[in-house]
Design an enzyme around this catalytic site. Sequence first.
Site, PDB file in Angstrom:
ATOM      1  N   ASP A 473       0.831  -1.198   0.000  1.00  0.00           N
ATOM      2  CA  ASP A 473       0.000   0.000   0.000  1.00  0.00           C
ATOM      3  C   ASP A 473       0.871   1.256   0.000  1.00  0.00           C
ATOM      4  OD1 ASP A 473      -2.318   1.504   0.130  1.00  0.00           O
ATOM      5  OD2 ASP A 473      -3.147   0.426   1.838  1.00  0.00           O
ATOM      6  N   ASP A 543     -10.860   1.996  -3.057  1.00  0.00           N
ATOM      7  CA  ASP A 543     -11.377   1.657  -1.731  1.00  0.00           C
ATOM      8  C   ASP A 543     -12.893   1.673  -1.734  1.00  0.00           C
ATOM      9  OD1 ASP A 543      -8.952   1.272  -0.610  1.00  0.00           O
ATOM     10  OD2 ASP A 543      -8.848   3.182   0.451  1.00  0.00           O
TER      11      ASP A 543
HETATM   12  C1  GLA Z   1      -5.677   1.951   2.180  1.00  0.00           C
HETATM   13  C2  GLA Z   1      -6.069   0.787   1.291  1.00  0.00           C
HETATM   14  C3  GLA Z   1      -7.130  -0.039   1.975  1.00  0.00           C
HETATM   15  C4  GLA Z   1      -6.624  -0.531   3.307  1.00  0.00           C
HETATM   16  C5  GLA Z   1      -6.170   0.650   4.147  1.00  0.00           C
HETATM   17  C6  GLA Z   1      -5.468   0.193   5.406  1.00  0.00           C
HETATM   18  O1  GLA Z   1      -6.714   2.867   2.280  1.00  0.00           O
HETATM   19  O2  GLA Z   1      -6.490   1.230   0.043  1.00  0.00           O
HETATM   20  O3  GLA Z   1      -7.504  -1.131   1.160  1.00  0.00           O
HETATM   21  O4  GLA Z   1      -5.575  -1.429   3.107  1.00  0.00           O
HETATM   22  O5  GLA Z   1      -5.270   1.493   3.454  1.00  0.00           O
HETATM   23  O6  GLA Z   1      -5.046   1.236   6.186  1.00  0.00           O
END
Ligand code: GLA
Length: 723
Positions: A473, A543
């Site tokens: 990430d 997300d």
């Molecule tokens: C980001 C990612 C999510 C999740 C969060 C965790 O927003 O896109 O899928 O993994 O971080 O903090």
Amino acid sequence: MIKYYEKEQLFKIDTPDSSYVMAVADGFLGHVYYGKRLSDYNIGYLLRTEDSPFVPSVNRRDRVSFLDAFPMEYSFGGTGDFRETCMDVINGNGQKNTELIYDSHVIYKGKKALEGLPSTWGEDCDSLDIVLKDAANDLEVTLTYSAFEGIDAVIKSVKVKNCGAHPVTLEKVMSTSIDVEDTGFEIMTMHGSWARENHIQRRDVGYGTCFVDSRRGISSHQNHPFMALVGKNADQKQGEVYAYNFIYSGSFICSAEKSQFAHIRMVMGIHPADFSWTLEPGDTFQAPEAVVVYSSEGIGCMTRTLHDLYRKHLIRSVWKDRERPVLINNWEATYFDFNIDKLLQIVKEAAANKIEMFVLDDGWFGHRDSDNSSLGDWFVDKRKLPDGLEKLSEEVKKSGMKFGLWFEPEMISEDSELYKAHPDWVIATEGKEPALAREQLVLDFSRQEVVDYLFDRMSEIIETAKLDYIKWDMNRPLTDLGSKMLPANRQGELMHRYMLGVYSLQERITSAFPELFLENCSSGGGRFDAGMLYYSPQIWCSDDTDAIERLVIQEGTLMLYPSSAMGAHVSICPNHTTGRTVPFATRANVAEAGTFGYELDITKLDDEEKAQIPKQIENHKKYYEVTAYGDYYRLASYRENGKYDAYMMVSKDKKKAYLTYVQVQAVPNSKRRRIKLDGLDAEKRYRIGDMLYAGDTLMYAGLLMPDLYGDAASVILEITEEV
Ligand code: GLA
């Protein structure tokens, strides 16, 4: 195929349906033509220099007029071309002036890799290097062009070498430029935001300059590193399209300038705003690759060209052609609030329902109970997992599933042991506190020791926890651009050096652990780009897991990238981002357009929903052969019509297809919709349910969609050749 015609000093790159032509005129390399494939007969006249009264060799007094109108293949500033430049250089005297003159070229089979950068690969390809020289600055600029067999794309990159005795500073090095006469084009780009990625936009070109860019150090949610000139009449099936897509994951710019003579110069490259690069004598700078696609048959054809190119010649992992495990991720199920018992309940229930991989998301390390701390402390939190990741991994594997883990390697929290030990490892400028985003700072990946540290930490965890998968990430943009290691005159290199550091770590991890399945992510789709695809066969695309929002996000994403690259999960309703409720079946049908998985607390599903899971997975496996390797056809767009969405995945041999139809809004007292199918064989007969149809009828007259009841109702229809 690439040819050179000595007499005309003309280069011709042919792909199955396009020709890209350049020629040397008065020493300058001109862009002659790009478009539908031409025969080789008498094309030199297209450059039209002989009818120009301004050719410098016959008219010295009007050199500026020549330079300001000539369709320069790789434009340079300071000498009279006042349009967008491709390269700006500051010499040892602090002056900016460049003039690039053709020197030599070489045509060869295959393709060279780009050092430190992602690039397309493969032997079934022809390449051309054209060397231009800048005498005053002693620079050698190599423009590289490659064309893969059977693919209507030209891959371009640029390398600059300082052949002189003094340092020079590059202020701008674009990766591609084309010059197209405006016969009625619009500009198509993709814009967005967190949870709203890849929304397609079209607008008029107009005189002056339009551009999209990112200065965030990531390709970004806001603007995608993509631009296309599309004929005003262009749609999925018809019209001309000239498209750019950048194989790079950092800051970029792509601009289209319509000049006084109604030519459009479109350039793309690393954003010059936060970039400069000092070349010592003998040094070279490699600019990233750009993909250039021409389609004479609309946007759909551009899409399928890009999909084929990326699947065959960009993605490298062993997972490229393997069936991906259907995963369950605990993020939306628990966020930071979990312990081993909770995780094992999810694992047990998931395994019982045929899910194949468990992914533990954020919150397993340091003392991370919220997003305020612990980034950089990649040591397990024993409060949550008393027997470590090893024990969890053992249990997951015992249940027959694979095990995956979340990392955010590029980041550091102020509240972390790593920050206490190495406060100088963050990106920050002298004398100013760097701005926090999500309470975190960015590690200076231009420093080898930082990359080495992360490689060691991650490698140890991959080995001890026997990881099958990593979700990598990246959750904030770069600001406060300063590195403790770079000298003052090289601070402008930080953004790009950072990107090279990220690439080098992904390269090292994937080489050291070739079986490891890497999925990139950046607050959803903030770094969903062709650069990242080189390292990870799959990227989390947003997300936002709301199936209706996803229709729009996925339409944009699939316009450029294959479904096998697009992470898509079924989540819980009301959806955590939008609060919307969509039937469980539709959430699955929409996620089927990408790499399928679940992101919910399976222990809390009711029996009716849970019972659908094994069947959904079985369907996914059936669809995968077609969605992963076949051709994608967009039939209708909810983004455009506000009511329904429809698309098809068709196998290359046209024997099998799946059509997804989503009725976003039910219309009372309406007739069943008739939708024209695409991509089938007009001569073949097809079975859909109990009915037989002719391919031509389905495509030219259309198929009646089933009578669905309710908002967000959907269906996936199987279409099989009847022999
Ligand atoms: C980001 C990612 C999510 C999740 C969060 C965790 O927003 O896109 O899928 O993994 O971080 O903090």
